[in-house]
Design a protein around this motif. Structure first.
Motif, PDB file in Angstrom:
ATOM      1  N   TYR A  54       5.834 -10.889   1.580  1.00 12.77           N
ATOM      2  CA  TYR A  54       4.899  -9.806   1.877  1.00 12.77           C
ATOM      3  C   TYR A  54       4.777  -9.638   3.387  1.00 12.77           C
ATOM      4  CZ  TYR A  54       3.130  -9.819  -2.959  1.00 12.77           C
ATOM      5  OH  TYR A  54       3.005  -9.732  -4.321  1.00 12.77           O
TER       6      TYR A  54
ATOM      7  N   SER B 117      -1.736   6.237  -1.655  1.00 12.54           N
ATOM      8  CA  SER B 117      -1.978   4.858  -2.050  1.00 12.54           C
ATOM      9  C   SER B 117      -2.108   3.948  -0.834  1.00 12.54           C
ATOM     10  CB  SER B 117      -0.848   4.365  -2.957  1.00 12.54           C
ATOM     11  OG  SER B 117      -1.044   3.020  -3.329  1.00 12.54           O
TER      12      SER B 117
ATOM     13  N   ASP C 162      -7.078   0.194   0.054  1.00 16.38           N
ATOM     14  CA  ASP C 162      -7.811  -0.543  -0.971  1.00 16.38           C
ATOM     15  C   ASP C 162      -7.363  -1.991  -1.122  1.00 16.38           C
ATOM     16  OD1 ASP C 162      -5.316  -0.211  -2.109  1.00 16.38           O
ATOM     17  OD2 ASP C 162      -6.006   0.891  -3.868  1.00 16.38           O
ATOM     18  N   GLY C 163      -6.325  -2.396  -0.360  1.00 17.05           N
ATOM     19  CA  GLY C 163      -5.848  -3.776  -0.434  1.00 17.05           C
ATOM     20  C   GLY C 163      -4.944  -4.077  -1.601  1.00 17.05           C
ATOM     21  N   TYR C 164      -4.489  -3.030  -2.310  1.00 19.61           N
ATOM     22  CA  TYR C 164      -3.670  -3.244  -3.503  1.00 19.61           C
ATOM     23  C   TYR C 164      -2.288  -2.596  -3.390  1.00 19.61           C
ATOM     24  CZ  TYR C 164      -7.783  -5.030  -5.917  1.00 19.61           C
ATOM     25  OH  TYR C 164      -8.872  -5.777  -6.277  1.00 19.61           O
TER      26      TYR C 164
ATOM     27  N   HIS D  54       0.451  -3.632  -2.112  1.00 22.21           N
ATOM     28  CA  HIS D  54       1.551  -4.555  -2.417  1.00 22.21           C
ATOM     29  C   HIS D  54       1.728  -4.769  -3.911  1.00 22.21           C
ATOM     30  CE1 HIS D  54      -2.043  -7.027  -2.438  1.00 22.21           C
ATOM     31  NE2 HIS D  54      -1.383  -8.013  -2.998  1.00 22.21           N
ATOM     32  N   LEU D  55       0.709  -4.423  -4.706  1.00 21.39           N
ATOM     33  CA  LEU D  55       0.802  -4.545  -6.155  1.00 21.39           C
ATOM     34  C   LEU D  55       1.170  -3.213  -6.815  1.00 21.39           C
ATOM     35  CD1 LEU D  55      -2.363  -6.744  -6.790  1.00 21.39           C
ATOM     36  CD2 LEU D  55       0.011  -7.501  -6.521  1.00 21.39           C
ATOM     37  N   LYS D  56       0.686  -2.122  -6.262  1.00 20.59           N
ATOM     38  CA  LYS D  56       0.941  -0.807  -6.838  1.00 20.59           C
ATOM     39  C   LYS D  56       2.339  -0.283  -6.511  1.00 20.59           C
ATOM     40  CE  LYS D  56      -3.904   0.737  -6.555  1.00 20.59           C
ATOM     41  NZ  LYS D  56      -4.793   1.726  -5.916  1.00 20.59           N
TER      42      LYS D  56
ATOM     43  N   GLN E 100      -3.331  -3.498   4.550  1.00 18.98           N
ATOM     44  CA  GLN E 100      -2.452  -3.385   3.402  1.00 18.98           C
ATOM     45  C   GLN E 100      -1.193  -4.223   3.636  1.00 18.98           C
ATOM     46  OE1 GLN E 100      -3.599  -1.928   0.738  1.00 18.98           O
ATOM     47  NE2 GLN E 100      -3.710   0.292   0.891  1.00 18.98           N
TER      48      GLN E 100
ATOM     49  N   SER F  49      -8.979   2.967 -15.066  1.00 22.57           N
ATOM     50  CA  SER F  49      -7.964   1.915 -14.961  1.00 22.57           C
ATOM     51  C   SER F  49      -6.613   2.282 -15.545  1.00 22.57           C
ATOM     52  CB  SER F  49      -8.470   0.631 -15.634  1.00 22.57           C
ATOM     53  OG  SER F  49      -8.722   0.853 -17.018  1.00 22.57           O
TER      54      SER F  49
ATOM     55  N   ASN G 296     -15.828  -3.888  -3.249  1.00 21.95           N
ATOM     56  CA  ASN G 296     -14.467  -3.534  -3.650  1.00 21.95           C
ATOM     57  C   ASN G 296     -14.515  -2.382  -4.640  1.00 21.95           C
ATOM     58  OD1 ASN G 296     -11.941  -3.379  -4.918  1.00 21.95           O
ATOM     59  ND2 ASN G 296     -11.540  -5.543  -4.610  1.00 21.95           N
TER      60      ASN G 296
ATOM     61  N   ASN H  20     -12.257  -0.796  -6.266  1.00 25.73           N
ATOM     62  CA  ASN H  20     -11.397  -0.976  -7.434  1.00 25.73           C
ATOM     63  C   ASN H  20     -12.074  -1.854  -8.477  1.00 25.73           C
ATOM     64  OD1 ASN H  20      -8.743  -0.586  -8.725  1.00 25.73           O
ATOM     65  ND2 ASN H  20      -8.547  -2.790  -8.453  1.00 25.73           N
TER      66      ASN H  20
END
Length: 385
Positions: A31, A63, A68-70, A72-74, A126, A229, A363, A365
């Motif tokens: 990452y 995105s 939102d800190g996500y 790397h997952l999305k 991010q 979600s 958060n 999310n």
């Protein structure tokens, strides 16, 4: 030879050897913070030109900039071919060597990489995944082709072909945002005045928001949390019986008027009760400058409000919906105006939601996925009605 260096924390760096005994390939996964992305990675190995004004590119950018800190997952990340990879444990740095730009460089994730480079100075919190392979020079063309031909099955487009969105269209045709709804894959729309493409709204989001008001499926115990979600699950629910959604014809325009009003006034409401919304990292606040447009009516926004906050609040107004026994259509209880009710209870609703958000780490999310906040917002409206 071109070299690029990344700052990478040791606990996110992984090396994978080829599973075959005589295999020469190696894979490295790690990452990288988006502000640390080095520019100038060769792009000759990517078979596609990157069109940064496409719907896909705008979705990637939205995105990323949501902060939102996500991300790397999305996001699927960036795939790279390199001649050599070295990792310095002391400096926590990965160095990539590109010996031949016809064989080494970006293979997949070109849109992501270019968008990251455009926003690397935005100081976003991010991360993005990099997958780097070495020893693959012999199969570089096949690998690039394989990594760039994965196409997701688009149920939405099939539904549009079968005219299954007609019940929704009947309720929303004539709304200012109607021509921006993407009922099929890669659908675009243009502003006739300046010839620029408009920001599209995925039909699945329209379906999700309408579903939040379905009193036949959701009540004071079961809340439509999956509207936030999982838009795909909301589409699946819709496609089970599209004709059912003709019930919403009379209230559908009001639902989106309400959504827009809440989006435009949420932040100022929080400020009016003593909060400091502009200090939130997700607010996007920039000294009173316009930072975006409201989702449906494209009004100027001075603060950004995450969907994780908006969805539970908007869904709470389901408590005002009743079914007319004669027409079978949904309508507002006692002909109440949902925006008037919002103005009456917005201070209490926003205060409760933001206090809840603070209690779970601020958060958005997590708020959007927590059934407790959906229940809290709903019960606040029950008292109001």
């Amino acid at each position: 030879m071109i070299t690029k260096t990344f700052k990478v924390k040791a606990n996110t760096f992984r090396k994978l050897d080829d599973p075959f005994e005589n295999g020469k390939s190696r894979k490295y996964v790690f990452y990288v913070k988006t502000s640390d992305i080095p520019e100038g990675i060769p792009m000759n190995t990517n078979p596609r030109e990157q069109k940064l004004n496409s719907q896909v590119a705008r979705a990637i950018e939205d995105s990323l900039c949501s902060n939102d800190g996500y991300f790397h997952l999305k996001n699927r990340g960036v795939v790279v071919s390199a001649g050599k990879v070295t990792y310095n444990n002391l400096k926590e740095e990965v160095t990539l060597e590109f010996d031949d730009t016809s064989l080494h460089g970006n293979i997949d994730g070109g849109h992501t990489y270019k968008i990251l480079c455009e926003h690397k100075d935005d100081k976003l919190e991010q991360y993005v995944q990099f997958e780097v392979m070495t020893g693959i020079e012999d199969i570089i063309e096949d690998l690039a082709r394989a990594r760039n031909t994965s196409v997701q099955v688009d149920e939405k487009s099939m539904a549009e072909l079968a005219k299954k969105f007609d019940p929704i269209k009947e309720g929303l045709e004539g709304m200012p945002f109607y021509n921006r709804i993407a009922f099929k894959q890669n659908q675009t729309s243009f502003d006739s005045e300046n010839g620029k493409s408009l920001k599209m709204i995925d039909a699945r989001e329209i379906v999700a928001i309408i579903n939040m008001f379905d009193i036949s499926k959701f009540d004071d115990v079961k809340h439509p949390t999956q509207a936030y979600s999982s838009k795909q699950k909301m589409l699946d629910l819709y496609l089970q019986d599209p004709e059912h959604y003709r019930k919403f014809i009379n209230i559908a325009p009001d639902i989106f008027d309400l959504y827009d009003e809440i989006e435009c006034t949420f932040a100022e409401t929080y400020n009016s009760v003593g909060g400091r919304y502009g200090r939130k990292k997700y607010s996007g606040y920039k000294d009173g400058k316009i930072v975006g447009k409201s989702k449906f009516f494209q009004k100027d926004l001075y603060y950004k409000v995450p969907d994780g906050f908006l969805y539970p609040v908007v869904a709470a107004f389901r408590t005002l919906v009743v079914e007319n026994p004669e027409t079978g259509k949904y309508e507002w209880r006692d002909n109440k105006d949902p925006i008037e009710i919002w103005n009456q209870c917005k201070n209490e609703l926003v205060s409760k939601l933001m206090n809840f958000a603070l209690a779970i780490g601020d958060n958005p999310n997590a708020v959007g996925k927590d059934s407790n906040i959906w229940d809290l917002a709903y019960m606040t409206l029950v008292i109001q009605k």
